[in-house]
Scaffold this active site. Structure first.
Site, PDB file in Angstrom:
ATOM      1  N   LYS A  34      11.759  94.551  22.308  1.00 27.36           N
ATOM      2  CA  LYS A  34      10.311  94.483  22.544  1.00 27.36           C
ATOM      3  C   LYS A  34       9.666  95.834  22.253  1.00 27.36           C
ATOM      4  CE  LYS A  34       7.010  92.965  26.134  1.00 27.36           C
ATOM      5  NZ  LYS A  34       6.869  92.508  27.535  1.00 27.36           N
ATOM      6  N   SER A  43       3.984  88.503  28.223  1.00 27.27           N
ATOM      7  CA  SER A  43       3.629  89.319  27.078  1.00 27.27           C
ATOM      8  C   SER A  43       4.741  89.416  26.024  1.00 27.27           C
ATOM      9  CB  SER A  43       3.293  90.745  27.547  1.00 27.27           C
ATOM     10  OG  SER A  43       4.438  91.371  28.109  1.00 27.27           O
ATOM     11  N   SER A  67       6.866  88.328  32.270  1.00 25.74           N
ATOM     12  CA  SER A  67       6.745  88.484  30.815  1.00 25.74           C
ATOM     13  C   SER A  67       8.030  88.235  30.034  1.00 25.74           C
ATOM     14  CB  SER A  67       6.221  89.878  30.474  1.00 25.74           C
ATOM     15  OG  SER A  67       4.914  90.044  30.976  1.00 25.74           O
TER      16      SER A  67
END
Length: 518
Positions: A80, A155, A179
């Site tokens: 990420k 997210s 997330s």
């Protein structure tokens, strides 16, 4: 080995150990897959082909020399974009950090490199991890491989979508209010939020420091456990890191794969069901609970009345901490600098121009909310009250774990919604995290695994929450349920039903239709 892309990390590791393939072949196959699908998917913000292939070649050379290697050595991974990587661009999904190349690795990234995992690239995300749909990335949204008109969760939608579309066998995410687990739920993948402090946050770009946690994304529970074994452990560079000894989560997951839950007491949270949960989501949840009972588990209902206020408390604590953490992006010390078009160039005007240009609408909304909650005269009424609710959530969970071994719930109240459906209604967007937020407020571990599909064919998620430091049992129980679900589905992996993954020989997105897999 013919299925380099669809194989799990465990299968890829075994194939390399048996000499059936190499890390270079596996990494090249995934880079080909990314090239084939990511123009449509946009799961990646940056792809690091040269470095990934170099890392793979190094692992192959060490294996050929007879060196002893970690189990995941040679298995490629996506990271990420909120986790910093030395000499590789890290933007956190924001124009504020566009083009920034960190001079160091996050501790979790250093562990990946030391263990020989080639890093394929950095995955898309909501700007500074603020969002539930990846629609708030400054570089455009990621699409859900199940239906490209729908969101992949947020997210960490990029990491989950990459794993679901066979564009990476493993990925790292960060979980502040769900997330990792919420994207896992809407993409049919596994997502784990570890106990707070059990995985180093050094090098994770902070949104809310008392809530953030790095964790694994994968396609099976055992793959997630293997990755978790690799990244967990004490880090002296993180002042909140727990001094725990290493665990054996993969061993626990493998033990659970026999599908036996005899003697396990499962708690269903009264406040995480009923109104607001889609009928199909609730039906798949009840079917999964029935499978756990068939496996020998004893199921009871538990009450956590503070959960009704958890969402409101979270959306005071999180933006308060975020407004403080993002104060450093002022055009003076970090990232973007924008000077006013007219008038004097003062520090105050540069800060205003930089923040106006660099931050997106969701980040601005949360900074304003957090600054207000922390302001003189309102601190105790808002932030102080939210922290008291947080204590009540922790006490409710402590009381529940005095009665049961694990708590379960749907991960999300709904399946993936369409792009734009909730952009103009922040409260509707925030409600997607209602079942995942309590684990972050209490600092306990939680795991989401796919447990079926709704009437539109979209995946649903099942969440298991354990007591602090309870990951070992969590992996055992999750693997047992995963085995039971696979049996109920006839042994067919859920992700073979993803339209983007269809085994159509004329489909250029077919995972078997890349050169490495023909």
């Amino acid at each position: 080995m013919s299925d380099l892309i669809t194989a799990t990390a465990v299968e890829l590791s075994a194939a390399m150990a048996a000499g059936e393939t190499t890390s270079a072949e596996i990494t090249r196959a995934h880079l080909d897959r990314i090239a084939a699908v990511d123009g449509d998917l946009h799961a990646y913000l940056h792809v690091n082909a040269d470095e990934a292939l170099a890392a793979a070649a190094d692992v192959d050379a060490r294996r050929a020399a007879g060196r002893e290697l970690p189990e995941l050595a040679g298995v490629p991974i996506a990271v990420k974009d909120s986790i910093v990587t030395e000499n590789q661009v890290t933007t956190c999904g924001s124009r504020m950090l566009e083009g920034w190349v960190p001079p160091y690795d996050a501790t979790v990234v250093a562990k990946l490199r030391a263990a020989g995992l080639p890093i394929l690239g950095k995955t898309n995300m909501d700007e500074f991890a603020m969002g539930s749909s990846t629609e708030f990335s400054a570089f455009g949204p990621t699409r859900n491989p199940w239906d490209r008109d729908r969101i992949p969760g947020g997210s960490g939608g990029g990491s989950a979508a990459a794993v679901a579309a066979y564009a990476a066998p493993l990925a790292l995410g960060s979980d502040t209010g769900g997330s990792i687990r919420q994207p896992a739920s809407v993409t049919g993948t596994i997502g784990v939020k570890p106990t707070y402090g059990s995985v180093s946050r050094y090098g994770l770009i902070a949104m809310a420091s008392s809530l953030d946690q790095v964790g694994p994304c994968s396609r099976t529970v055992t793959d997630a456990a293997l990755l978790h074994d690799l990244i967990a452990g004490h880090d002296p560079r993180d002042s909140t890191s727990l001094p725990d000894a290493p665990h054996a989560y993969a061993t626990a997951a493998r033990a659970g794969a026999n599908g036996d839950l005899s003697g396990v007491c499962v708690g269903i949270v009264r406040e995480l069901a009923g109104a607001g949960y889609a009928p199909d989501v609730q039906a798949r949840f009840e079917e999964s609970v029935a499978l756990m009972e068939d496996a020998g588990a004893h199921v009871v209902e538990v009450a956590c009345p503070s959960f009704e206020a958890a969402l409101a408390a979270y959306y005071l604590i999180m933006p308060s901490e975020a407004s403080s953490n993002l104060a450093k992006f002022d055009g003076m010390r970090f990232g973007l600098r924008v000077e006013p078009a007219e008038g004097p160039v003062t520090a105050e005007r540069v800060m205003a121009a930089t923040r106006g240009a660099g931050f997106g609408p969701e980040v601005k909304r949360r900074i304003v909310l957090g600054t207000y909650a922390l302001s003189a005269g309102y601190y105790d009424a808002y932030y102080g009250s939210a922290q008291r609710v947080r204590t009540l959530v922790q006490r409710d969970l402590d009381a529940a774990f005095g009665r049961v071994d694990v708590i379960v719930s749907p991960t999300n109240p709904t399946t993936a919604f369409r792009f734009g459906e909730k952009v103009d209604d922040p409260m509707a967007m925030y409600l997607n995290d209602i079942a995942t937020i309590p684990a972050n407020l209490a600092g306990v571990p939680a795991l989401s695994l796919p447990n079926g599909r709704d009437s539109d064919g979209l995946p649903t998620g099942f969440q298991l929450i354990g007591p602090a430091r309870g990951e070992t049992n969590l992996y055992t129980y999750a693997a047992a349920l995963e085995a039971r679900l696979a049996g109920a589905w006839g042994g067919t992996p859920l992700l073979t039903h993803v339209p983007m993954n269809s085994m159509n020989p004329t489909n250029p997105m077919d995972p078997m239709n890349t050169e490495a897999n023909r």
